[in-house]
Enzyme design. Sequence first.
Site, short mmCIF file in Angstrom:
data_model
loop_
_atom_site.label_atom_id
_atom_site.label_comp_id
_atom_site.label_asym_id
_atom_site.label_seq_id
_atom_site.Cartn_x
_atom_site.Cartn_y
_atom_site.Cartn_z
N ASN A 7 1.02 -1.21 0.01
CA ASN A 7 -0.03 0.06 0.22
C ASN A 7 0.94 1.24 0.00
OD1 ASN A 7 -1.89 2.03 0.62
ND2 ASN A 7 -2.51 1.17 2.49
N ARG A 95 -2.77 -2.24 -3.31
CA ARG A 95 -4.01 -1.37 -2.88
C ARG A 95 -4.05 -0.15 -3.89
NH1 ARG A 95 -5.58 2.24 1.99
NH2 ARG A 95 -7.69 2.62 1.65
N HIS A 184 -13.42 2.23 1.27
CA HIS A 184 -13.02 1.05 2.23
C HIS A 184 -13.70 -0.47 1.76
CE1 HIS A 184 -13.06 4.01 5.69
NE2 HIS A 184 -11.85 3.69 5.65
N ARG A 245 -12.27 14.06 9.74
CA ARG A 245 -13.18 14.41 8.76
C ARG A 245 -14.35 14.61 9.44
NH1 ARG A 245 -11.57 9.54 5.12
NH2 ARG A 245 -9.51 9.87 4.96
N GLU A 388 -7.78 -6.02 5.58
CA GLU A 388 -7.83 -5.65 4.17
C GLU A 388 -6.46 -6.34 3.53
OE1 GLU A 388 -9.23 -1.40 3.99
OE2 GLU A 388 -8.62 -1.76 6.21
#
Length: 410
Positions: A7, A95, A184, A245, A388
């Site tokens: 990633n 990813r 996600h 956020r 993940e």
Amino acid sequence: MKILVINTGSSSIKYELFDVDNHKILAGGMAEKIGEESGILTHKRILPNGESSEEVEEGLISDHHEGLNRIVALLVDPVNGVIADKGEISAIGHRVVHGGEAFHSTVIIDDEVIAAVKENISLAPLHNPPNLTGIEVAGSIFPDAQQVAVFDTAFHQTIPMRAFLYAIPYEMYARHKVRRYGFHGTSHAYVSEQAAEYFGRPLGELNLITIHLGNGASMAAIQAGKCVDTTMGMTPLAGLVMGTRSGDVDPALPFFLADNLGMTPKDIDNILNKESGLKGMCGTNDMREVIEKKDEGDEQAEIALEVYSYRIKKYIGAYFAVLESLDGLVFTAGIGENAPYIRELSCKGLNRLGIEIDPERNNRAGNGIREINPPGSEVKVLVIPTNEELKIARETKRVIESKIKARIFT
Ligand code: AMP
């Protein structure tokens, strides 16, 4: 089969090496602050007894190429390495954040795929360019390994138009690809598959709401195994309250901030993405600290937790209406897996929907999949650890074994 999952961020490379046939992770870690004098390479190898040993190298990592080369050197180290030669790695699973509408599933990377990822740079200007760097660097260091892209957005490509189209001039979608995409996806896909295994039923028979609560947070409504709505939008800013956020706000808020506070688009972007959410409401984006503050009587922390959980509860109600019937509700990621208080607040008062939480089960610590509803309740409420990287490794194996060239949608 050994698969390296990477990633790549603008100044980092996270990695995990899997032996997918034996369902084992061999090593993992992260190169951080690439390009800075204060670079850090943290490498963890998993010992045969399941314990791990960690080593940390500090100092300049000049670029991503050097970063990945140093990771490879640690993996094949004659004394502490976990493989003898980099040629043992059959494939690299990358990813990739934004696949736009071009990618509905995992693909083997070729020139056409790279071109399509480049076309989506405008949708993810901070993420897709470093993801492409990772692909290029891995291609040069592992010329014989297959390169595979797993997209954060792909799982959500089954969302119907009524849920993905914004009610703005249609041309914005048709010409500029403005729409809800969702993120996600790898985590939502992984935990929904795990839930199906737990139910002992095919995923295609299940209606689920999956709730990923990490530093970033999103929910997905899954009908007969397919995603039909999700809380994040064209960007990861929409939906739930997150660490830094805001999640959903009035779309006119940026005009107010510009007109009344003289903020530039960059200032507003920074406020909504980096200075809002839990951090904006009570000073820290770390949920453990927010809960500690609340326990010490901090009122701002308490209200931040209420706002945070209220938003989740509101979306549970909305997605129940979308799905019309529900088999399971799944909590996952750092907060979803570890914060019983948030799970309890988010589900409070939903017993008319068949959603209930057993306080004792909810507060019981544990690893692995846990059922936290009272026995016999209509909807199973599950805590499922996400993984993940493992999902990316499995997807990588699946596509290279199937050898079917995936379709790029144009
Ligand atoms: P993730 O992005 O999945 O790593 O999740 C990060 C978030 O999980 C941070 O807000 C952490 O504070 C939160 N977290 C991790 N462990 C716990 C815990 N034991 N209790 C509450 N929150 C936690």
